[in-house]
Structures are given as C-alpha cells and as structure tokens.
Design a protein around this motif. Structure first.
Motif, mmCIF file in Angstrom:
data_model
loop_
_atom_site.group_PDB
_atom_site.id
_atom_site.type_symbol
_atom_site.label_atom_id
_atom_site.label_comp_id
_atom_site.label_asym_id
_atom_site.label_seq_id
_atom_site.Cartn_x
_atom_site.Cartn_y
_atom_site.Cartn_z
ATOM 1 N N GLY A 15 0.718 -1.194 -0.038
ATOM 2 C CA GLY A 15 -0.079 -0.045 -0.060
ATOM 3 C C GLY A 15 0.768 1.070 0.137
ATOM 4 N N ASP A 22 -6.759 1.444 -9.568
ATOM 5 C CA ASP A 22 -7.557 0.357 -8.820
ATOM 6 C C ASP A 22 -8.122 -0.745 -9.629
ATOM 7 O OD1 ASP A 22 -8.769 2.510 -6.039
ATOM 8 O OD2 ASP A 22 -6.939 1.587 -6.376
ATOM 9 N N TRP A 27 -7.522 -5.316 -3.838
ATOM 10 C CA TRP A 27 -6.720 -4.737 -2.670
ATOM 11 C C TRP A 27 -7.164 -5.480 -1.331
ATOM 12 C CZ3 TRP A 27 -2.705 -1.493 -2.891
ATOM 13 C CH2 TRP A 27 -2.614 -1.032 -4.355
ATOM 14 N N THR A 34 -1.238 -2.564 3.549
ATOM 15 C CA THR A 34 -2.507 -3.162 2.582
ATOM 16 C C THR A 34 -1.348 -3.712 1.340
ATOM 17 O OG1 THR A 34 -3.288 -1.157 3.179
ATOM 18 C CG2 THR A 34 -3.875 -2.079 0.967
ATOM 19 N N GLY A 36 -1.895 -5.042 -2.934
ATOM 20 C CA GLY A 36 -2.448 -5.200 -4.155
ATOM 21 C C GLY A 36 -1.920 -6.259 -4.941
ATOM 22 N N GLU A 58 -11.765 -1.108 -0.665
ATOM 23 C CA GLU A 58 -10.769 0.007 -0.893
ATOM 24 C C GLU A 58 -11.332 1.342 -1.283
ATOM 25 O OE1 GLU A 58 -6.614 1.527 -1.243
ATOM 26 O OE2 GLU A 58 -7.589 -0.032 -0.077
#
Length: 297
Positions: A15, A22, A27, A34, A36, A58
């Motif tokens: 993160g 996105d 995520w 965090t 992804g 998210e």
C-alpha cells in the motif's frame, strides 16, 4: 499474513508503493498494511476467499478519507507511509472505534461527533465500520469519562453498538506509527475478551494481552505506556510496590517503609497523578504491579 501473500503473489504491490489503477488490482488490508494483487494473477475463487479473510473495501477507504488531512493520516496509519502528516499538533492520541454494522451515514456520524467535541479532531476510516479519531493535546482535550458519554450519545442517536479504545498522548515523531499499531492490537484483544464492554483503556487491556502472550518488546511497550516518567523514580515505584503488596493497607505499608502515613499518601497521590493509575483499585493496581515486577527482572 500479508507477507505470505507476497510470497504467493510475487508481483503484488504494498500500500505504500506508488498507487496503480484500482481497476488492475484486488486490494486487501490488515493491521500491518495493504497489499494489491494483480487481477490476472488471482482466480475469482481465490479473490472471494481473500475478501472473506480481509473484509475491506478500498473504494470506501479512499472516498471517506478524501480530504488532504485525512489522506495523510490514513496513509500513515493504515498504509504504513513513513511520512508524518503535516500538523501543528505536538502530541496526539488515537481513539480507536468499531461497530458491528455499517448501517449508518458516516457523514452524519462525523458531523455528530465533531458537534460534541471541541478542537479540530479528525476521523479517519479503516473500512465501513472501523476507524480512529485523532485528537491533538490541548487544554480542552476530552478525558475518558467525557468520551464515554459521547460514545453513549452516538449509540443512542444512530442505534448502533460502538466499542472504543482510548490511547495515550504521544509525540509527533517516528515512533507514532508503532504506538498506533500497538493500540490497534490492544483494541482487538479487548474486543475478543470482553464483547459487551463499550470503552477500553490501556489498564483494562493489559491483563488480556498478558493472557494471550506478549513478546518481550510488547511487554516493555505496555509498561512504558502505563508507568511513563514515574517508572524512573525508584523511590516512588518502591513505595507503590510495597503498598500493593500490603493489600492497599496504608498503615501497614507505612510501617514497612518506616515513613509517616501522610508521606505514604503523598507518594500514592503523586503516582496516580503521573500515571493515571488509581492503584487504590484492583483494576489499576494489578497492571501496575505486573509492570513493577517486570522492572525488577
């Protein structure tokens, strides 16, 4: 848990790395940060399972923390960004909160809270029903009984159950993130062991943490938080230890210490004022005594 995901999905990004679109990633978040995961590297079944394990949205996180101040704080607290937020506060404390439901307007919640407190406190959200209130230290700062009353008011207004953990004030320095993460862990422990309690403080949580097992550095953190500067006053902590061991019998403790009862009472009052631990009660005497025993090791 996130470290294991990074091993399984080597192209995952954390993160605090430069943000990607996105739409290209799934995520997931926990208290450590965090991650992804590229959508082309994860099956729909795996994504569904991870969403159950990491119930985080998210989009909600980003939209609720959209202002510049909220963005800085949310990235610092929840995405492990090491850059301290820009603020005039010298010391801040975190009041962690959660609700089992998100069936309320977060904007109304924020408006209601800010109308009940003074100053420029800010609320950052971790997900739909968890977050933290950040309050700078000032002459108008709330004490814990006042905040408990606010929690009760919000519960009544929004028809939700709210649990909260009130932390200590900390300097705006490089240790702030560690303090936040330890408080976050403490709050989760408290909720695990005491489902019906609404408001927690550090002395409430410490016995639960000891019960679950603490690493040496975590035990040290708790004791430093609980004792503060009082932990450096050998005469004071020796007096308090003797007082607790005498079952809070002031006359017996004074006799053992060869001091007047009034002198003993002065030292007890001084300890309470410095630490906020009212050692005349079992609830506070127990965690204080554990820390005093730790200091003797």
């Amino acid at each position: 848990m996130l470290d294991k995901l990074k091993v399984k999905y080597p192209n995952a990004v954390s993160g605090n790395e430069p943000r990607q679109s996105d739409g290209e990633f799934f995520w997931f978040r926990d208290s450590s940060g965090t991650i992804g995961i590229p959508k082309e590297e994860i099956s729909s079944a795996e994504a569904s399972l991870l969403q159950l394990l990491f119930p985080h949205n998210e989009e909600v996180f980003l939209s609720r923390n959209a202002s510049e101040m909220k963005r800085q704080w949310s990235e610092f607290l929840y995405q492990n960004d090491r850059s301290l937020p820009v603020t005039s506060w010298k010391k801040v404390r975190f009041i962690h909160f959660s609700s089992p439901t998100s069936d309320f307007s977060y904007l109304d919640f924020e408006e209601a809270f800010t109308s009940l407190v003074s100053g420029d406190s800010v609320i950052v959200w971790e997900d739909e029903n968890r977050g933290a209130i950040i309050e700078g230290e000032s002459d108008s700062s709330l004490d814990d009984p006042d905040f408990f009353s606010i929690v009760q008011t919000l519960e009544s207004d929004f028809y939700v159950k709210i649990q909260a953990f009130s932390g200590h004030y900390h300097l705006m320095d490089e240790n702030l993130q560690t303090h936040f993460q330890m408080e976050q862990k403490s709050f989760e422990l408290a909720k695990k062991h005491s489902l019906d309690t609404r408001m927690f403080t550090l002395p409430d949580v410490f016995p639960f943490a000891v019960l679950d097992g603490l690493a040496p550095e975590e035990f040290t953190w708790f004791c430093e938080e609980l004792l503060g500067d009082a932990g450096k006053d050998e005469e004071l902590i020796g007096t308090v230890k003797t007082y607790i061991e005498c079952n809070s019998n002031a006359s017996l403790a004074a006799k053992k210490l060869y001091i007047h009862r009034n002198s003993l009472q002065y030292r007890i009052d001084k300890f309470i004022e410095k630490t906020g631990l009212d050692i005349r009660t079992f609830q506070h005497a127990f965690p204080a005594y554990l820390c005093l025993l730790k200091k003797e090791e």
